[in-house]
Design a protein around this motif. Structure first.
Motif: not given
Length: 158
Positions: A11-21, A140-143, A145-158
């Protein structure tokens, strides 16, 4: 929004609305689903809670890069995928596995050059012969949210 496989083991749950379908009409999606298209709701893994274990299956794709499809180990229903272009920080959730499959209708139809001729598209959402430019089609709101994930991933690898 909740969802599950057919047998209910995963089972799963989306805790926010999808970025894009996406509603993808490519021949690869047609083959994988046994239908005329696949509808995938794109969401960050941080907004996707899963209960149960899945089997990750590497599935070939037309790009040659493949995708990782997460399936229930019992009923084998495909629940979501990870595509190389977006990585494992994002899930492409099969909308048909949601408790209300029509809750998030397509924001775009893609690869319509290979759509089945009996599928009529009314133009209420963009129709693309192939893929599209995210910066043009996504809100814009989806872009953001996507950018925040990318920024966090880049910070993890830095």
């Amino acid at each position: 929004m909740d969802g599950r496989c057919t047998c209910g083991e995963v089972t799963y749950r989306l805790t926010d609305k999808p970025l894009f379908v996406h509603c993808c009409h490519c021949t690869w999606c047609q083959r994988e689903t046994g239908s005329a298209f696949a509808v995938n709701a794109l969401i960050e893994m941080a907004c996707f809670e899963v209960e149960g274990r899945t089997v990750a299956v590497h599935t070939p794709s037309e790009s040659g890069l493949g995708q990782i499809v997460h399936r229930c180990p019992t009923c084998h229903v495909a629940l979501w995928s990870h595509y190389p272009g977006m990585g494992e920080d994002f899930a492409f959730v099969r909308s048909g596995t949601m408790a209300v499959p029509g809750a998030y209708p397509p924001d775009i139809h893609i690869f319509t050059e290979s759509r089945q001729p009996w599928v009529a598209l009314d133009g209420r959402v963009p129709v693309m012969a192939q893929y599209y430019r995210r910066s043009v089609q996504w809100p814009d709101w989806a872009l953001e949210r996507r950018q925040k994930v990318i920024d966090r991933a880049m910070a993890r690898t830095a």
